[in-house]
Enzyme design. Sequence first.
Site, PDB file in Angstrom:
ATOM      1  N   GLY A  47       3.884 -75.602  37.637  1.00  0.00           N
ATOM      2  CA  GLY A  47       4.376 -76.827  36.998  1.00  0.00           C
ATOM      3  C   GLY A  47       4.840 -77.857  38.013  1.00  0.00           C
ATOM      4  O   GLY A  47       4.549 -79.054  37.897  1.00  0.00           O
ATOM      5  N   CYS A  48       5.560 -77.405  39.028  1.00  0.00           N
ATOM      6  CA  CYS A  48       6.078 -78.321  40.040  1.00  0.00           C
ATOM      7  C   CYS A  48       4.943 -78.917  40.875  1.00  0.00           C
ATOM      8  O   CYS A  48       5.022 -80.070  41.300  1.00  0.00           O
ATOM      9  CB  CYS A  48       7.106 -77.620  40.919  1.00  0.00           C
ATOM     10  SG  CYS A  48       8.543 -77.075  39.965  1.00  0.00           S
TER      11      CYS A  48
END
EC number: 1.11.1.24
Length: 157
Positions: A47-48
Amino acid sequence: MTATRLSPGDQAPDFTLPTADGGQLTLSDLRGRKVVLYAYPAAMTPGCTTQACDFRDSLASLQGAGYQVVGISPDKPEKLAQFVERDALTFPLVADQDRSVLTQYGAYGEKQNYGKTVMGVIRSTFVLDEEGRVERALYNVKATGHVTKLRRELGID
Protein backbone atom coordinates in the site's frame (compact mmCIF):
# COMPACT_ATOMS: atom_id res chain seq x y z
CA MET A 1 -5.70 6.68 23.76
CA THR A 2 -6.68 8.64 20.70
CA ALA A 3 -4.19 11.06 19.24
CA THR A 4 -5.15 14.72 19.06
CA ARG A 5 -5.97 15.54 15.48
CA LEU A 6 -5.07 18.69 13.62
CA SER A 7 -7.76 20.87 12.06
CA PRO A 8 -7.73 23.48 9.30
CA GLY A 9 -6.23 26.71 10.63
CA ASP A 10 -3.93 24.97 13.14
CA GLN A 11 -0.22 25.76 12.96
CA ALA A 12 1.51 22.61 11.76
CA PRO A 13 4.03 21.35 14.35
CA ASP A 14 7.56 22.14 13.15
CA PHE A 15 10.16 19.39 13.01
CA THR A 16 13.68 18.58 11.92
CA LEU A 17 14.08 14.93 10.91
CA PRO A 18 16.69 12.83 9.10
CA THR A 19 16.05 12.21 5.40
CA ALA A 20 16.60 9.19 3.18
CA ASP A 21 19.67 10.85 1.60
CA GLY A 22 21.48 11.30 4.93
CA GLY A 23 20.56 14.96 5.37
CA GLN A 24 17.88 16.64 7.45
CA LEU A 25 14.66 18.39 6.60
CA THR A 26 13.17 21.17 8.71
CA LEU A 27 9.54 21.88 7.98
CA SER A 28 9.81 25.62 8.67
CA ASP A 29 12.54 25.84 5.98
CA LEU A 30 9.74 25.17 3.47
CA ARG A 31 7.79 28.31 4.46
CA GLY A 32 6.76 30.30 1.44
CA ARG A 33 5.76 27.09 -0.33
CA LYS A 34 2.69 24.94 0.08
CA VAL A 35 3.46 21.49 1.45
CA VAL A 36 1.75 18.12 1.14
CA LEU A 37 3.02 16.10 4.11
CA TYR A 38 1.84 12.52 4.03
CA ALA A 39 2.24 9.94 6.79
CA TYR A 40 2.50 6.26 5.88
CA PRO A 41 3.08 3.16 8.02
CA ALA A 42 6.07 1.44 6.40
CA ALA A 43 8.38 1.82 3.42
CA MET A 44 8.30 -0.88 0.76
CA THR A 45 4.97 -2.42 1.81
CA PRO A 46 2.41 -2.80 -0.99
CA GLY A 47 0.00 0.00 0.00
CA CYS A 48 2.75 2.45 0.90
CA THR A 49 4.56 1.69 -2.36
CA THR A 50 1.38 2.34 -4.37
CA GLN A 51 0.86 5.64 -2.54
CA ALA A 52 4.49 6.78 -2.89
CA CYS A 53 4.51 5.94 -6.61
CA ASP A 54 1.24 7.86 -7.07
CA PHE A 55 2.85 10.91 -5.43
CA ARG A 56 5.94 10.41 -7.59
CA ASP A 57 3.84 10.18 -10.76
CA SER A 58 1.84 13.29 -9.75
CA LEU A 59 4.82 15.30 -8.57
CA ALA A 60 5.16 17.48 -11.67
CA SER A 61 1.54 18.66 -11.47
CA LEU A 62 1.73 19.14 -7.68
CA GLN A 63 4.98 21.12 -7.98
CA GLY A 64 3.51 23.07 -10.88
CA ALA A 65 0.72 24.15 -8.52
CA GLY A 66 3.32 25.19 -5.91
CA TYR A 67 3.31 22.13 -3.64
CA GLN A 68 6.34 20.42 -2.11
CA VAL A 69 5.63 16.76 -1.24
CA VAL A 70 7.23 15.20 1.86
CA GLY A 71 6.63 11.64 3.11
CA ILE A 72 7.02 10.74 6.80
CA SER A 73 7.19 7.30 8.42
CA PRO A 74 8.81 5.62 11.44
CA ASP A 75 11.31 3.80 9.19
CA LYS A 76 15.07 4.18 9.63
CA PRO A 77 16.78 6.50 7.10
CA GLU A 78 18.58 3.47 5.61
CA LYS A 79 15.26 1.79 4.80
CA LEU A 80 13.93 5.05 3.33
CA ALA A 81 17.06 5.24 1.13
CA GLN A 82 16.30 1.72 -0.19
CA PHE A 83 12.68 2.78 -0.86
CA VAL A 84 13.80 5.91 -2.76
CA GLU A 85 16.26 3.85 -4.78
CA ARG A 86 13.92 0.95 -5.51
CA ASP A 87 10.97 3.08 -6.61
CA ALA A 88 12.83 6.11 -8.04
CA LEU A 89 11.09 8.45 -5.59
CA THR A 90 11.81 12.09 -6.36
CA PHE A 91 10.63 13.85 -3.19
CA PRO A 92 12.01 13.83 0.36
CA LEU A 93 11.18 11.08 2.83
CA VAL A 94 11.82 11.77 6.52
CA ALA A 95 12.36 9.30 9.35
CA ASP A 96 10.37 9.77 12.57
CA GLN A 97 11.72 6.73 14.38
CA ASP A 98 10.34 7.66 17.81
CA ARG A 99 6.97 8.59 16.24
CA SER A 100 6.93 11.91 18.15
CA VAL A 101 6.16 14.02 15.07
CA LEU A 102 3.55 11.53 13.81
CA THR A 103 1.94 11.73 17.26
CA GLN A 104 1.91 15.56 17.19
CA TYR A 105 0.10 15.39 13.86
CA GLY A 106 -2.44 12.87 15.18
CA ALA A 107 -1.09 10.35 12.67
CA TYR A 108 0.04 7.80 15.26
CA GLY A 109 -2.32 6.15 17.70
CA GLU A 110 -5.07 3.58 17.94
CA LYS A 111 -6.37 2.30 14.64
CA GLN A 112 -8.31 -0.66 13.35
CA ASN A 113 -6.26 -3.30 11.58
CA TYR A 114 -8.10 -6.40 10.40
CA GLY A 115 -10.78 -5.84 13.03
CA LYS A 116 -8.34 -5.43 15.93
CA THR A 117 -7.44 -2.18 17.67
CA VAL A 118 -3.69 -1.65 17.41
CA MET A 119 -1.24 1.21 17.88
CA GLY A 120 0.26 2.35 14.61
CA VAL A 121 0.66 4.97 11.94
CA ILE A 122 -2.67 6.29 10.68
CA ARG A 123 -2.29 6.88 6.94
CA SER A 124 -2.85 10.64 6.73
CA THR A 125 -2.20 13.62 4.49
CA PHE A 126 -1.73 17.22 5.57
CA VAL A 127 -1.90 20.15 3.17
CA LEU A 128 -0.06 23.16 4.61
CA ASP A 129 -0.16 26.74 3.35
CA GLU A 130 2.84 29.01 2.78
CA GLU A 131 2.75 30.08 6.46
CA GLY A 132 2.84 26.49 7.75
CA ARG A 133 -0.84 26.39 8.70
CA VAL A 134 -3.02 23.36 8.08
CA GLU A 135 -5.38 23.80 5.12
CA ARG A 136 -6.49 20.17 5.12
CA ALA A 137 -5.97 17.31 7.57
CA LEU A 138 -7.09 14.04 6.01
CA TYR A 139 -6.99 10.96 8.25
CA ASN A 140 -7.43 7.26 7.41
CA VAL A 141 -6.91 7.88 3.72
CA LYS A 142 -6.73 4.97 1.30
CA ALA A 143 -3.38 4.09 -0.26
CA THR A 144 -4.94 3.62 -3.69
CA GLY A 145 -6.60 6.54 -5.45
CA HIS A 146 -5.82 9.05 -2.70
CA VAL A 147 -3.42 11.20 -4.74
CA THR A 148 -5.90 11.49 -7.61
CA LYS A 149 -8.63 12.52 -5.17
CA LEU A 150 -6.28 15.02 -3.46
CA ARG A 151 -5.32 16.61 -6.79
CA ARG A 152 -9.01 16.97 -7.64
CA GLU A 153 -9.75 18.56 -4.22
CA LEU A 154 -6.83 20.99 -4.68
CA GLY A 155 -8.10 21.93 -8.15
CA ILE A 156 -4.94 20.67 -9.85
CA ASP A 157 -6.67 18.40 -12.37
